[in-house]
Write a protein that holds these residues in place. Sequence first.
Motif, short mmCIF file in Angstrom:
data_model
loop_
_atom_site.label_atom_id
_atom_site.label_comp_id
_atom_site.label_asym_id
_atom_site.label_seq_id
_atom_site.Cartn_x
_atom_site.Cartn_y
_atom_site.Cartn_z
N LEU A 133 0.87 -1.17 0.00
CA LEU A 133 0.00 0.00 0.00
C LEU A 133 0.92 1.23 0.00
CD1 LEU A 133 -1.51 -2.42 1.74
CD2 LEU A 133 -3.30 -0.70 1.81
N ASP A 134 1.24 1.66 -1.20
CA ASP A 134 2.27 2.67 -1.43
C ASP A 134 1.61 4.06 -1.49
OD1 ASP A 134 4.51 4.06 -2.21
OD2 ASP A 134 4.78 3.01 -4.12
N THR A 135 1.99 4.92 -0.56
CA THR A 135 1.36 6.25 -0.54
C THR A 135 2.16 7.30 -1.29
OG1 THR A 135 2.34 6.54 1.66
CG2 THR A 135 0.01 5.98 1.58
N TYR A 136 3.43 7.02 -1.54
CA TYR A 136 4.29 8.03 -2.17
C TYR A 136 4.81 7.55 -3.52
CZ TYR A 136 8.21 11.10 -3.10
OH TYR A 136 9.07 11.98 -3.71
N SER A 137 4.66 8.38 -4.53
CA SER A 137 5.19 8.05 -5.85
C SER A 137 6.64 8.50 -5.96
CB SER A 137 4.35 8.72 -6.93
OG SER A 137 5.00 8.51 -8.17
N ASN A 138 7.55 7.51 -6.08
CA ASN A 138 8.96 7.82 -6.27
C ASN A 138 9.29 8.06 -7.73
OD1 ASN A 138 8.46 5.83 -4.01
ND2 ASN A 138 10.54 6.44 -3.48
N HIS A 139 8.33 7.78 -8.58
CA HIS A 139 8.52 7.79 -10.02
C HIS A 139 8.63 9.22 -10.54
CE1 HIS A 139 8.27 5.37 -13.66
NE2 HIS A 139 7.61 6.35 -14.21
N GLN A 146 -2.10 6.92 -10.27
CA GLN A 146 -2.00 7.87 -9.16
C GLN A 146 -1.66 7.12 -7.88
OE1 GLN A 146 -2.70 11.36 -9.55
NE2 GLN A 146 -2.54 10.75 -11.70
N HIS A 147 -1.19 7.85 -6.91
CA HIS A 147 -0.97 7.30 -5.57
C HIS A 147 -1.98 7.91 -4.62
CE1 HIS A 147 2.97 5.07 -5.74
NE2 HIS A 147 2.77 5.45 -6.99
N PRO A 148 -2.33 7.24 -3.53
CA PRO A 148 -1.90 5.92 -3.08
C PRO A 148 -2.29 4.80 -4.06
CG PRO A 148 -2.95 7.10 -1.27
CD PRO A 148 -3.22 7.88 -2.52
N ARG A 165 10.81 2.94 -9.47
CA ARG A 165 9.70 2.70 -10.39
C ARG A 165 8.44 2.26 -9.64
NH1 ARG A 165 11.91 -0.79 -15.39
NH2 ARG A 165 13.53 -1.56 -14.02
N ASP A 166 8.45 2.48 -8.32
CA ASP A 166 7.32 2.09 -7.47
C ASP A 166 6.93 0.62 -7.66
OD1 ASP A 166 6.84 4.56 -6.07
OD2 ASP A 166 6.08 5.38 -7.95
N GLY A 167 7.92 -0.19 -7.97
CA GLY A 167 7.68 -1.62 -8.09
C GLY A 167 6.86 -2.05 -9.30
CA LIG Z 1 6.58 4.54 -3.62
#
Ligand SMILES: [Ca+2]
Length: 257
Positions: A133-139, A146-148, A165-167
């Motif tokens: 459950l990824d809340t931050y976009s590192n991309h 969109q995030h989350p 690449r947010d996996g």
């Molecule tokens: Ca992330």
Amino acid sequence: MYPKEFILSLFIVVIDVISAEWNTKDFMKREHSLIKPYYGSGLDIPFWQFTGSTIVTPNYIRLTDDTQSKRGAIWNSAPVNVRNWELQVHFKVHGKGKDLFGDGFAIWYAKDQMVDGPVFGSKDYFQGLAVILDTYSNHNGPHNHQHPYISAMVNNGSLTYDHDRDGTHTQLAGCEAKFRNLDFDSHIAIRYEKDVLTVSTDIENKAAWKECFQVKGVRLPTGYHIGVSATTGDLSDNHDIMSIRLFELDLPDDVSN
Ligand SMILES: [Ca+2]
């Protein structure tokens, strides 16, 4: 003629049977569940271990608070020997950040437990399943979601989770889900039934599951461990777990004569 009370109680029993049908077919496994009150008679939480920044309060388990550079996790010490199961997690992700917050948390069904690492507080090159459950976009580049964002990754120990690449290159599937800073309860269900993985959320205050994604042909062994871990970095959030419930699914086809 029956007394009024009898008819009324009969009516209540019928209602109870209907509403409890789901629970009578699927059995909650106490040794894989974490419900209030968390503590048993002593200072240990039966069947659960925690590490890092995790704190246990009477009403929730906080994996990280809303400060930078925290890692916390909670792991179920009993290996899951159930073939078909559904894991329901009641959680709350919240913090003071309006536009910037993170990083998120992961729900694990993994071989190794209690190993600190860079994948949302737990080890990389893991063996098993992570629902993230990824809340931050590192991309940094153009984004297709969109995030989350919720995604699933299955690993045999050979893959790395790429935060840049947010996996996305290792995920099985994913969906956008606005689960942060909600005023009502938020839940996620991970169902693993006959090699089909289904992830659903209840984050719209409707008391109903909404499918996030489903993936067929997911092979997971028995004997792995349930865990939840979270991390903050430059950005932060409170990552709270209220309950974890694992149900053994009672499938009609499993009954052999
Ligand atoms: Ca992330």
